[in-house]
Design a protein around this motif. Structure first.
Motif, PDB file in Angstrom:
ATOM      1  N   MET A 414       0.812  -1.217   0.000  1.00  0.00           N
ATOM      2  CA  MET A 414       0.000   0.000   0.000  1.00  0.00           C
ATOM      3  C   MET A 414       0.844   1.265   0.000  1.00  0.00           C
ATOM      4  SD  MET A 414      -3.026  -1.264   2.578  1.00  0.00           S
ATOM      5  CE  MET A 414      -3.971   0.254   2.490  1.00  0.00           C
ATOM      6  N   GLU A 415       2.058   1.202   0.521  1.00  0.00           N
ATOM      7  CA  GLU A 415       2.932   2.372   0.477  1.00  0.00           C
ATOM      8  C   GLU A 415       3.226   2.772  -0.963  1.00  0.00           C
ATOM      9  OE1 GLU A 415       6.369   1.472   2.821  1.00  0.00           O
ATOM     10  OE2 GLU A 415       5.432   2.124   4.694  1.00  0.00           O
ATOM     11  N   VAL A 416       3.279   1.785  -1.845  1.00  0.00           N
ATOM     12  CA  VAL A 416       3.483   2.054  -3.273  1.00  0.00           C
ATOM     13  C   VAL A 416       2.164   2.422  -3.934  1.00  0.00           C
ATOM     14  CG1 VAL A 416       4.124   1.011  -5.494  1.00  0.00           C
ATOM     15  CG2 VAL A 416       5.515   0.578  -3.460  1.00  0.00           C
ATOM     16  N   ALA A 417       1.118   1.624  -3.692  1.00  0.00           N
ATOM     17  CA  ALA A 417      -0.153   1.799  -4.394  1.00  0.00           C
ATOM     18  C   ALA A 417      -0.929   3.023  -3.926  1.00  0.00           C
ATOM     19  CB  ALA A 417      -1.015   0.546  -4.222  1.00  0.00           C
ATOM     20  N   HIS A 418      -0.933   3.290  -2.611  1.00  0.00           N
ATOM     21  CA  HIS A 418      -1.717   4.395  -2.053  1.00  0.00           C
ATOM     22  C   HIS A 418      -0.870   5.628  -1.723  1.00  0.00           C
ATOM     23  CE1 HIS A 418      -4.474   1.010  -1.339  1.00  0.00           C
ATOM     24  NE2 HIS A 418      -5.432   1.897  -1.242  1.00  0.00           N
ATOM     25  N   GLY A 419       0.422   5.454  -1.606  1.00  0.00           N
ATOM     26  CA  GLY A 419       1.277   6.546  -1.163  1.00  0.00           C
ATOM     27  C   GLY A 419       1.446   6.528   0.339  1.00  0.00           C
ATOM     28  N   LYS A 420       2.612   6.907   0.811  1.00  0.00           N
ATOM     29  CA  LYS A 420       2.934   6.780   2.230  1.00  0.00           C
ATOM     30  C   LYS A 420       2.113   7.710   3.121  1.00  0.00           C
ATOM     31  CE  LYS A 420       7.624   5.115   1.420  1.00  0.00           C
ATOM     32  NZ  LYS A 420       9.076   5.307   1.666  1.00  0.00           N
ATOM     33  N   ASP A 421       1.501   8.739   2.550  1.00  0.00           N
ATOM     34  CA  ASP A 421       0.752   9.697   3.367  1.00  0.00           C
ATOM     35  C   ASP A 421      -0.748   9.417   3.392  1.00  0.00           C
ATOM     36  OD1 ASP A 421       0.230  10.329   0.730  1.00  0.00           O
ATOM     37  OD2 ASP A 421       0.308  12.499   1.033  1.00  0.00           O
ATOM     38  N   HIS A 422      -1.186   8.287   2.836  1.00  0.00           N
ATOM     39  CA  HIS A 422      -2.619   8.000   2.788  1.00  0.00           C
ATOM     40  C   HIS A 422      -3.137   7.661   4.179  1.00  0.00           C
ATOM     41  CE1 HIS A 422      -6.484   6.388   1.500  1.00  0.00           C
ATOM     42  NE2 HIS A 422      -6.222   6.801   0.271  1.00  0.00           N
ATOM     43  N   HIS A 423      -4.368   8.109   4.479  1.00  0.00           N
ATOM     44  CA  HIS A 423      -4.913   7.876   5.815  1.00  0.00           C
ATOM     45  C   HIS A 423      -5.149   6.391   6.098  1.00  0.00           C
ATOM     46  CE1 HIS A 423      -8.496   8.493   3.202  1.00  0.00           C
ATOM     47  NE2 HIS A 423      -9.038   7.557   3.939  1.00  0.00           N
ATOM     48  N   TYR A 424      -5.337   5.568   5.073  1.00  0.00           N
ATOM     49  CA  TYR A 424      -5.476   4.134   5.310  1.00  0.00           C
ATOM     50  C   TYR A 424      -4.213   3.565   5.954  1.00  0.00           C
ATOM     51  CZ  TYR A 424      -9.730   3.823   2.418  1.00  0.00           C
ATOM     52  OH  TYR A 424     -10.996   3.956   1.914  1.00  0.00           O
ATOM     53  N   LEU A 425      -3.052   4.032   5.500  1.00  0.00           N
ATOM     54  CA  LEU A 425      -1.798   3.541   6.069  1.00  0.00           C
ATOM     55  C   LEU A 425      -1.652   3.971   7.519  1.00  0.00           C
ATOM     56  CD1 LEU A 425      -1.254   3.375   2.897  1.00  0.00           C
ATOM     57  CD2 LEU A 425       1.151   3.446   3.538  1.00  0.00           C
ATOM     58  N   ALA A 426      -2.077   5.193   7.819  1.00  0.00           N
ATOM     59  CA  ALA A 426      -2.009   5.680   9.205  1.00  0.00           C
ATOM     60  C   ALA A 426      -2.882   4.820  10.110  1.00  0.00           C
ATOM     61  CB  ALA A 426      -2.439   7.140   9.263  1.00  0.00           C
ATOM     62  N   GLU A 427      -4.058   4.428   9.617  1.00  0.00           N
ATOM     63  CA  GLU A 427      -4.958   3.583  10.404  1.00  0.00           C
ATOM     64  C   GLU A 427      -4.330   2.215  10.673  1.00  0.00           C
ATOM     65  OE1 GLU A 427      -8.677   3.341   8.359  1.00  0.00           O
ATOM     66  OE2 GLU A 427      -9.026   5.504   8.408  1.00  0.00           O
ATOM     67  N   ILE A 428      -3.705   1.636   9.648  1.00  0.00           N
ATOM     68  CA  ILE A 428      -3.091   0.307   9.812  1.00  0.00           C
ATOM     69  C   ILE A 428      -1.905   0.384  10.762  1.00  0.00           C
ATOM     70  CG2 ILE A 428      -1.943  -1.591   8.605  1.00  0.00           C
ATOM     71  CD1 ILE A 428      -3.563  -0.679   6.083  1.00  0.00           C
ATOM     72  N   LYS A 429      -1.132   1.442  10.668  1.00  0.00           N
ATOM     73  CA  LYS A 429       0.009   1.607  11.576  1.00  0.00           C
ATOM     74  C   LYS A 429      -0.461   1.728  13.025  1.00  0.00           C
ATOM     75  CE  LYS A 429       3.139   3.639   8.163  1.00  0.00           C
ATOM     76  NZ  LYS A 429       3.784   4.893   7.673  1.00  0.00           N
ATOM     77  N   ARG A 430      -1.600   2.395  13.223  1.00  0.00           N
ATOM     78  CA  ARG A 430      -2.154   2.482  14.578  1.00  0.00           C
ATOM     79  C   ARG A 430      -2.561   1.101  15.081  1.00  0.00           C
ATOM     80  NH1 ARG A 430      -4.556   7.390  12.844  1.00  0.00           N
ATOM     81  NH2 ARG A 430      -6.511   6.326  12.341  1.00  0.00           N
ATOM     82  N   GLU A 431      -3.146   0.283  14.201  1.00  0.00           N
ATOM     83  CA  GLU A 431      -3.520  -1.075  14.573  1.00  0.00           C
ATOM     84  C   GLU A 431      -2.294  -1.876  15.018  1.00  0.00           C
ATOM     85  OE1 GLU A 431      -6.386  -3.141  11.892  1.00  0.00           O
ATOM     86  OE2 GLU A 431      -6.435  -1.236  10.820  1.00  0.00           O
TER      87      GLU A 431
END
Length: 436
Positions: A414-431
């Motif tokens: 997802m870092e490649v597909a969505h970009g590292k600043d996407h809120h989905y990545l922030a949510e997963i990192k919190r998980e």
């Protein structure tokens, strides 16, 4: 710094297309496109804002229809020019209000076209009026569906919308059906439908060099292969899991062309995708052909049994039984990595999730993930979403280390597909952080 826009050009044998004006590295943002028009799917009302598609608890509902939900007053005001088309109609029709998502989207496009005469930020490269309609290629079934949609548009929106003539509506619905997009979340659950004119300009390849993801109602196009200046930019219009013949049947049916990309010419992945069990007595060619025919038929049968107009038709236990029986039959000839087996396992996993059979869903996911990683191209959203579902299942079942590992594998894609600043990545990192 503004992004350098790709250049529209005439692609040999394909018609209009996009080519890069600069070098793009893997994961780099190529361009963005806000939706020209969009609509949130009815099933996500209450959990997503109608205007910005933000997923949130405690959204405020429209005071009149009580069915549309918003982050705040600003979002409600922003959506009113479109929501007012439906608000009074939903109050009037109540439980009988049931236009399809395509009809709802078409109504919004018509509204915008009446008020927006200038070219929009969604049409820097391609105007919506330039969309291909392919009217001469529509079969009778598609023509009837278009007329059904036009009738529904008149039925549900006649008091609130002035319509163009039937000929123009026929063209519009054909354009939307061929050029519309499905907006999906990080697990590829359906959020809504939209038109993104500039994104629709890209041609198809079964080995795409970009991928389209969404940040709210904005489409973001990122490189998943290195792209050199002058090279054409290709996306994929379809699910790439299936073998060449299946992919081209889908492309012909929905988009009226067959693909001649390198993957379709060489069919390099077809053997692995159609893996046959190594038996002491190998199955005869006609037995394999018959099983492929059965697999295609059962996939269509399951699709009809599962949903009709977004309503679950058959009981989930019955759907799961269809999956299990078909897997048992196909498993006499097909290897577990065969894409038809994977298709039915994915369906079975979805039914298990619906039934909250977490162990069952996990079991199917574990069988799917490795073959998915083999069959799909690099940085596939299908692979990322499977890792994500598995990771969340593991965590819910107390398998913390496996859960964190799976979520990290999803993040890497997802870092490649969505970009590292996407809120989905922030949510997963919190998980992940919550497990420490």
């Amino acid at each position: 710094m503004p992004l350098m826009q790709p250049w529209r050009f005439l692609s040999p044998g394909k018609g209009r297309g996009l080519r890069a004006l600069k070098h793009f590295k893997v994961g780099e943002l190529v361009f963005t496109c806000p939706a020209y028009a969009y609509v949130l799917t009815v099933n996500e009302r209450g959990s997503h804002c109608e205007f910005c598609f933000t997923r949130s608890e405690g959204l405020s509902k429209c005071g009149k229809c009580k069915q549309a939900f918003y982050c705040n007053v600003d979002c409600q005001k922003g959506d009113w020019p479109m929501h007012k088309l439906e608000c009074s109609a939903m109050c009037a029709f109540r439980e009988d209000w049931s236009p399809s998502e395509t009809v709802r989207l078409a109504a919004r496009i018509i509204t915008k076209q009446k008020t927006q005469t200038e070219r929009t930020a969604s049409e820097r490269l391609l105007a919506l009026r330039e969309f291909e309609a392919h009217l001469d290629k529509l079969d009778n079934e598609k023509k009837e569906m278009n007329q059904t949609d036009i009738a529904a548009l008149h039925h549900f929106y006649s008091k609130h919308l002035d319509f163009p003539d039937n000929e123009a509506l026929t063209v519009l619905f054909a354009q939307v059906n061929c050029n519309g997009f499905t907006i999906e979340d990080e697990e590829l659950s359906h959020l809504g439908s939209a038109v993104f004119p500039d994104v629709a300009l890209m041609n198809h390849s079964c080995n795409p060099n970009v991928i389209v993801t969404y940040k709210g109602t904005v489409a973001e196009v990122r490189a998943v292969q290195e792209i050199k200046p002058g090279e054409e930019i290709f996306t994929s219009y379809i699910d790439l899991l299936y073998p060449t013949e299946d992919r081209n049947e889908r492309l012909t049916d929905s988009y009226f062309f067959t693909c001649e990309c390198k993957e379709c010419v060489t069919k390099s992945k077809d053997k692995a995708k159609m893996e046959i069990r190594k038996l002491s007595t190998p199955p005869k060619p006609e037995e394999i052909r018959d099983m492929v025919k059965y697999a295609r038929n059962i996939i269509e049968e399951f699709r009809r049994a599962k949903h009709y107009k977004n309503i679950l038709v058959s009981p989930p236990t019955e759907l799961l039984e269809i999956c299990e029986l078909s897997l048992e039959k196909m498993g006499t000839i097909f290897e577990v990595t065969n894409v038809y087996m994977l298709h039915m396992m994915y369906q079975a996993m979805g039914v298990c999730l619906y039934m909250q059979d977490w162990e069952g869903a996990m079991s199917y996911g574990e069988k799917i993930i490795k073959p998915y990683s083999m069959h799909y191209p690099a940085y596939s959203l299908n692979v990322a979403s499977m890792y994500l579902k598995l990771g969340r299942l593991y965590l819910g079942l107390g398998k913390t280390s496996l859960g964190v590992k799976a979520l990290k594998q999803a993040l890497a894609i997802m870092e490649v597909a969505h970009g590292k600043d996407h809120h989905y990545l922030a949510e997963i990192k919190r998980e992940i952080e919550e497990q420490k």
